[in-house]
Motif scaffolding. Structure first.
Motif, PDB file in Angstrom:
ATOM      1  N   PRO A   1       0.820  -1.220   0.000  1.00 17.08           N
ATOM      2  CA  PRO A   1       0.000   0.000   0.000  1.00 17.08           C
ATOM      3  C   PRO A   1       0.854   1.270   0.000  1.00 17.08           C
ATOM      4  N   ALA A   2       1.879   1.305   0.819  1.00 16.38           N
ATOM      5  CA  ALA A   2       2.712   2.523   0.873  1.00 16.38           C
ATOM      6  C   ALA A   2       3.439   2.736  -0.457  1.00 16.38           C
ATOM      7  N   GLY A   3       3.883   1.652  -1.068  1.00 18.29           N
ATOM      8  CA  GLY A   3       4.586   1.760  -2.346  1.00 18.29           C
ATOM      9  C   GLY A   3       3.655   2.222  -3.451  1.00 18.29           C
ATOM     10  N   ALA A   4       2.442   1.694  -3.466  1.00 17.75           N
ATOM     11  CA  ALA A   4       1.467   2.085  -4.486  1.00 17.75           C
ATOM     12  C   ALA A   4       1.108   3.559  -4.342  1.00 17.75           C
ATOM     13  N   GLU A   5       0.941   3.979  -3.108  1.00 16.01           N
ATOM     14  CA  GLU A   5       0.589   5.383  -2.867  1.00 16.01           C
ATOM     15  C   GLU A   5       1.720   6.304  -3.336  1.00 16.01           C
ATOM     16  N   ALA A   6       2.943   5.945  -3.020  1.00 15.09           N
ATOM     17  CA  ALA A   6       4.086   6.774  -3.424  1.00 15.09           C
ATOM     18  C   ALA A   6       4.187   6.834  -4.957  1.00 15.09           C
ATOM     19  N   LEU A   7       3.965   5.676  -5.584  1.00 12.78           N
ATOM     20  CA  LEU A   7       4.062   5.609  -7.044  1.00 12.78           C
ATOM     21  C   LEU A   7       2.989   6.489  -7.712  1.00 12.78           C
ATOM     22  N   LEU A   8       1.772   6.389  -7.196  1.00 11.44           N
ATOM     23  CA  LEU A   8       0.669   7.190  -7.731  1.00 11.44           C
ATOM     24  C   LEU A   8       0.937   8.677  -7.585  1.00 11.44           C
ATOM     25  N   ARG A   9       1.287   9.060  -6.361  1.00 10.69           N
ATOM     26  CA  ARG A   9       1.546  10.485  -6.093  1.00 10.69           C
ATOM     27  C   ARG A   9       2.642  11.019  -7.012  1.00 10.69           C
ATOM     28  N   ASN A  10       3.668  10.207  -7.162  1.00 11.54           N
ATOM     29  CA  ASN A  10       4.801  10.636  -7.955  1.00 11.54           C
ATOM     30  C   ASN A  10       4.431  10.774  -9.436  1.00 11.54           C
ATOM     31  N   HIS A  11       3.609   9.847  -9.921  1.00  8.87           N
ATOM     32  CA  HIS A  11       3.215   9.929 -11.329  1.00  8.87           C
ATOM     33  C   HIS A  11       2.336  11.155 -11.585  1.00  8.87           C
ATOM     34  N   VAL A  12       1.399  11.374 -10.687  1.00 11.28           N
ATOM     35  CA  VAL A  12       0.500  12.526 -10.845  1.00 11.28           C
ATOM     36  C   VAL A  12       1.308  13.820 -10.774  1.00 11.28           C
ATOM     37  N   ALA A  13       2.179  13.926  -9.774  1.00  9.91           N
ATOM     38  CA  ALA A  13       2.965  15.164  -9.613  1.00  9.91           C
ATOM     39  C   ALA A  13       3.917  15.362 -10.792  1.00  9.91           C
TER      40      ALA A  13
END
Ligand code: XIL
Length: 359
Positions: free
Chosen positions: A120-132
């Motif tokens: 979950p933490a990895g998915a969240e970081a990946l998503l945030r990073n892609h959006v940003a």
């Protein structure tokens, strides 16, 4: 080829704009409506008649594939505008806006994302990073993005679950939507944040259930303070699915009552196997396609929709020529879009013009 490129370059350069007949973009704009279509950046450069018809008809462009994750972040941390740039350049040259499609989706992911073992933490970081990372490149140039695409489960596939099964849903549940929309707002305060969905147009039980799932999902997001601002209704319209204006209008009214804008984002009309007229019956096929396009667009406009895009502009370029469920069993070219293979205006073009004029 010679004739085509000659006509194309004439249309682009030699003819004064006023000498050209109004395109759908002008007809729509007179009523405060933005009309546009999905485009392929490579073709805008390589195919002059294609480019000329996009310049004439569309006031708004969306990349058919160029804004998807695999195009924008092909390798971890390497963000690229390579496939969007030709579209941004073309739009700047022709006074067109560009919308983005799509930050988060269950597919069109590069291999490195599929292969990542997502906590979950990895998915969240990946998503945030892609959006940003994506919005850092498009801020100020794209004012409207499909933040998430096709998040809702088809009821016949998953009877007991509102959200589609995806790597994001598995890792984060419904919070993946919250995370993506919040990250988008942080990265670009001026952006209109859109949730884009299909399968919510028809008048049959499957669409009733999908509409209910979508309404529940959007209500939940709004209750949690998630900054979603609009619903994109794809409007891929298979002719074997019944369409009646009333249930669709009621649904759009509910969406609007929640304070959300409504867009039609990917309109085309599909002749699936059961509904197929003979290939040679072009007038009958075109009449059926035009009637369906008019019905869905007129209904949406009456409910306050002010943005309409077709998914492509001319039949031979339609994705439905290649997508198995939409392909004709006889292999003939689809008649899904406003222009034919010679970029001539079809009955669907006239149906859209009529809908924009309120007729
Ligand atoms: C399609 C493109 O048109 C194809 O070229 C590609 O191979 C697959 O994706 N819903 C969407 C679009 O949201 O992104 C899809 O586009 C069509 C269905």
């Amino acid at each position: 080829m010679h004739r085509r490129s000659l006509i194309g370059s004439l249309a682009l350069t030699a003819l004064p704009a006023a000498a050209q007949e109004p395109g759908l973009r002008d007809i729509a704009a007179r009523r405060g409506i933005a009309f546009g279509c999905a485009v392929n950046g490579r073709l805008l450069r390589a195919d002059a008649p294609y480019a000329a018809s996009v310049a004439r008809e569309a006031g708004l462009l969306v990349p058919e594939g160029g804004g998807k994750w695999n195009a924008v972040q092909p390798e971890p941390g390497r963000f690229s505008l390579d496939s969007l740039q030709p579209i941004l350049d073309f739009a700047a040259m022709h006074g067109q806006a560009v919308r983005g499609h799509t930050l988060v989706w269950h597919t069109a992911l590069p291999r490195w994302v599929w292969e990542a073992r997502l906590t979950p933490a990895g998915a969240e970081a990946l998503l945030r990073n892609h959006v940003a990372g994506t919005l850092a490149l498009t801020r100020g140039r794209i004012a409207d993005w499909d933040v998430a695409n096709e998040a809702i489960a088809d009821p016949d596939v998953l009877p007991d679950q509102d959200l589609r099964d995806s790597i994001w849903q598995r890792a984060l549940g419904v919070h993946y939507l919250d995370i993506a929309f919040r990250a988008a707002r942080e990265a670009d305060p001026a952006l209109r944040l859109v949730l884009n969905e299909y399968g919510v147009e028809a008048s049959w039980p499957r669409a009733d259930e999908k509409r209910a799932r979508l309404l529940r999902t959007l209500r939940g997001m709004l209750e949690r303070g998630v900054p979603v601002q609009a619903l994109g209704v794809q409007a891929h319209m298979p002719l074997d699915q019944p369409f009646a204006p009333a249930p669709f209008a009621r649904f759009l009214r509910e969406i609007r009552a929640m304070g959300l804008d409504v867009l039609l984002t990917e309109l085309d009309v599909i002749e699936p196997e059961k509904a197929v007229l003979r290939e040679q019956d072009i007038p009958a096929r075109d009449a059926a396609v035009a009637e369906r396009a008019h019905a869905v667009v007129a209904t949406a406009l009456a409910e306050g929709c002010r943005t309409v895009l077709t998914w492509g502009l001319a039949d031979p370029y339609s994705w439905t020529n290649a997508w198995a469920p939409a392909r004709r069993p006889d292999g003939a070219e689809v008649r899904a879009l406003p222009l034919d293979r010679d970029f001539r205006r079809k009955p669907m073009w006239h149906a859209l013009a009529r809908a924009f004029e309120g007729r």
